[in-house]
Design a protein around this motif. Sequence first.
Motif, PDB file in Angstrom:
ATOM      1  N   UNK A  12     -12.525  13.552  -8.056  1.00  0.00           N
ATOM      2  CA  UNK A  12     -12.482  13.125  -6.660  1.00  0.00           C
ATOM      3  C   UNK A  12     -11.598  14.079  -5.868  1.00  0.00           C
ATOM      4  N   UNK A  13     -11.778  14.080  -4.602  1.00  0.00           N
ATOM      5  CA  UNK A  13     -10.900  14.805  -3.690  1.00  0.00           C
ATOM      6  C   UNK A  13     -10.790  13.949  -2.430  1.00  0.00           C
ATOM      7  N   UNK A  14     -10.008  12.887  -2.558  1.00  0.00           N
ATOM      8  CA  UNK A  14      -9.862  11.916  -1.482  1.00  0.00           C
ATOM      9  C   UNK A  14      -8.418  11.865  -1.027  1.00  0.00           C
ATOM     10  N   UNK A  15      -8.235  11.605   0.248  1.00  0.00           N
ATOM     11  CA  UNK A  15      -6.888  11.426   0.780  1.00  0.00           C
ATOM     12  C   UNK A  15      -6.372  10.052   0.393  1.00  0.00           C
ATOM     13  N   UNK A  16      -5.105   9.996   0.041  1.00  0.00           N
ATOM     14  CA  UNK A  16      -4.480   8.735  -0.304  1.00  0.00           C
ATOM     15  C   UNK A  16      -3.082   8.661   0.273  1.00  0.00           C
ATOM     16  N   UNK A  17      -2.525   7.475   0.201  1.00  0.00           N
ATOM     17  CA  UNK A  17      -1.155   7.281   0.671  1.00  0.00           C
ATOM     18  C   UNK A  17      -0.440   6.376  -0.322  1.00  0.00           C
ATOM     19  N   UNK A  18       0.692   6.849  -0.822  1.00  0.00           N
ATOM     20  CA  UNK A  18       1.554   6.073  -1.706  1.00  0.00           C
ATOM     21  C   UNK A  18       2.488   5.265  -0.816  1.00  0.00           C
ATOM     22  N   UNK A  19       2.503   3.946  -1.022  1.00  0.00           N
ATOM     23  CA  UNK A  19       3.297   3.040  -0.188  1.00  0.00           C
ATOM     24  C   UNK A  19       4.291   2.309  -1.084  1.00  0.00           C
ATOM     25  N   UNK A  20       5.578   2.386  -0.739  1.00  0.00           N
ATOM     26  CA  UNK A  20       6.614   1.724  -1.525  1.00  0.00           C
ATOM     27  C   UNK A  20       7.757   1.305  -0.618  1.00  0.00           C
ATOM     28  N   UNK A  21       8.794   0.730  -1.212  1.00  0.00           N
ATOM     29  CA  UNK A  21       9.947   0.254  -0.447  1.00  0.00           C
ATOM     30  C   UNK A  21       9.501  -0.795   0.585  1.00  0.00           C
ATOM     31  N   UNK A  42      -2.034  13.870  -6.745  1.00  0.00           N
ATOM     32  CA  UNK A  42      -1.333  15.144  -6.575  1.00  0.00           C
ATOM     33  C   UNK A  42      -0.636  15.153  -5.212  1.00  0.00           C
ATOM     34  N   UNK A  43       0.612  15.638  -5.204  1.00  0.00           N
ATOM     35  CA  UNK A  43       1.386  15.766  -3.965  1.00  0.00           C
ATOM     36  C   UNK A  43       2.680  16.498  -4.281  1.00  0.00           C
ATOM     37  N   UNK A  44       3.374  16.940  -3.241  1.00  0.00           N
ATOM     38  CA  UNK A  44       4.715  17.486  -3.396  1.00  0.00           C
ATOM     39  C   UNK A  44       5.702  16.312  -3.433  1.00  0.00           C
ATOM     40  N   UNK A  45       6.845  16.530  -4.019  1.00  0.00           N
ATOM     41  CA  UNK A  45       7.933  15.540  -4.045  1.00  0.00           C
ATOM     42  C   UNK A  45       7.584  14.241  -4.765  1.00  0.00           C
ATOM     43  N   UNK A  46       6.794  14.298  -5.810  1.00  0.00           N
ATOM     44  CA  UNK A  46       6.459  13.087  -6.539  1.00  0.00           C
ATOM     45  C   UNK A  46       7.636  12.544  -7.340  1.00  0.00           C
ATOM     46  N   UNK A  47       8.692  13.308  -7.458  1.00  0.00           N
ATOM     47  CA  UNK A  47       9.889  12.828  -8.123  1.00  0.00           C
ATOM     48  C   UNK A  47      10.551  11.686  -7.368  1.00  0.00           C
ATOM     49  N   UNK A  48      10.246  11.555  -6.083  1.00  0.00           N
ATOM     50  CA  UNK A  48      10.804  10.487  -5.262  1.00  0.00           C
ATOM     51  C   UNK A  48      10.056   9.167  -5.416  1.00  0.00           C
ATOM     52  N   UNK A  49       8.881   9.209  -6.016  1.00  0.00           N
ATOM     53  CA  UNK A  49       8.022   8.035  -6.111  1.00  0.00           C
ATOM     54  C   UNK A  49       8.527   7.104  -7.225  1.00  0.00           C
ATOM     55  N   UNK A  50       8.651   5.803  -6.926  1.00  0.00           N
ATOM     56  CA  UNK A  50       9.100   4.863  -7.964  1.00  0.00           C
ATOM     57  C   UNK A  50       8.031   4.649  -9.038  1.00  0.00           C
ATOM     58  N   UNK A  51       8.385   3.943 -10.091  1.00  0.00           N
ATOM     59  CA  UNK A  51       7.463   3.705 -11.202  1.00  0.00           C
ATOM     60  C   UNK A  51       6.345   2.728 -10.855  1.00  0.00           C
ATOM     61  N   UNK A  52       6.479   1.976  -9.772  1.00  0.00           N
ATOM     62  CA  UNK A  52       5.440   1.056  -9.311  1.00  0.00           C
ATOM     63  C   UNK A  52       5.344   1.152  -7.788  1.00  0.00           C
ATOM     64  N   UNK A  53       4.126   1.150  -7.260  1.00  0.00           N
ATOM     65  CA  UNK A  53       3.904   1.286  -5.822  1.00  0.00           C
ATOM     66  C   UNK A  53       2.480   0.852  -5.503  1.00  0.00           C
ATOM     67  N   UNK A  54       2.131   0.834  -4.220  1.00  0.00           N
ATOM     68  CA  UNK A  54       0.765   0.569  -3.784  1.00  0.00           C
ATOM     69  C   UNK A  54       0.117   1.885  -3.398  1.00  0.00           C
ATOM     70  N   UNK A  55      -1.182   1.987  -3.650  1.00  0.00           N
ATOM     71  CA  UNK A  55      -1.944   3.175  -3.295  1.00  0.00           C
ATOM     72  C   UNK A  55      -3.034   2.787  -2.322  1.00  0.00           C
ATOM     73  N   UNK A  56      -3.050   3.435  -1.164  1.00  0.00           N
ATOM     74  CA  UNK A  56      -4.096   3.240  -0.165  1.00  0.00           C
ATOM     75  C   UNK A  56      -4.988   4.466  -0.183  1.00  0.00           C
ATOM     76  N   UNK A  57      -6.257   4.286  -0.508  1.00  0.00           N
ATOM     77  CA  UNK A  57      -7.237   5.373  -0.521  1.00  0.00           C
ATOM     78  C   UNK A  57      -8.141   5.187   0.680  1.00  0.00           C
ATOM     79  N   UNK A  58      -8.552   6.286   1.314  1.00  0.00           N
ATOM     80  CA  UNK A  58      -9.404   6.247   2.505  1.00  0.00           C
ATOM     81  C   UNK A  58     -10.401   5.094   2.498  1.00  0.00           C
ATOM     82  N   UNK A  59     -10.251   4.201   3.450  1.00  0.00           N
ATOM     83  CA  UNK A  59     -11.216   3.142   3.664  1.00  0.00           C
ATOM     84  C   UNK A  59     -11.318   2.093   2.567  1.00  0.00           C
TER      85      UNK A  59
END
Length: 81
Positions: A12-21, A42-59
């Motif tokens: 896949x090559x879809x835009x997503x958004x990692x949502x946390x906090x 894939x993204x830059x700064x994934x070291x900041x992402x917690x071990x659990x989060x929500x993922x929003x994928x286009x639509x």
Amino acid sequence: MDEKRIAPRIRALKAGRIVYNNGFSTLDCMVRNISETGAKLAADNLGLVPDAFDLQIDGQQRRHCEVRWRKLKEIGVHFVE
């Protein structure tokens, strides 16, 4: 190497958004592959992402995720129901 995935992943090559906090923090990402049970992001700064989060994928509806593995600019996640 033995395949350990429950469901086959599709490229896949879809835009997503990692949502946390509690929705106060987000990070844009690319969904590189996806299945019914998980995805590779894939993204830059994934070291900041917690071990659990929500993922929003286009639509699509948000999915709760747990990190299964990490690399510098990639993470593998499992969808939690």
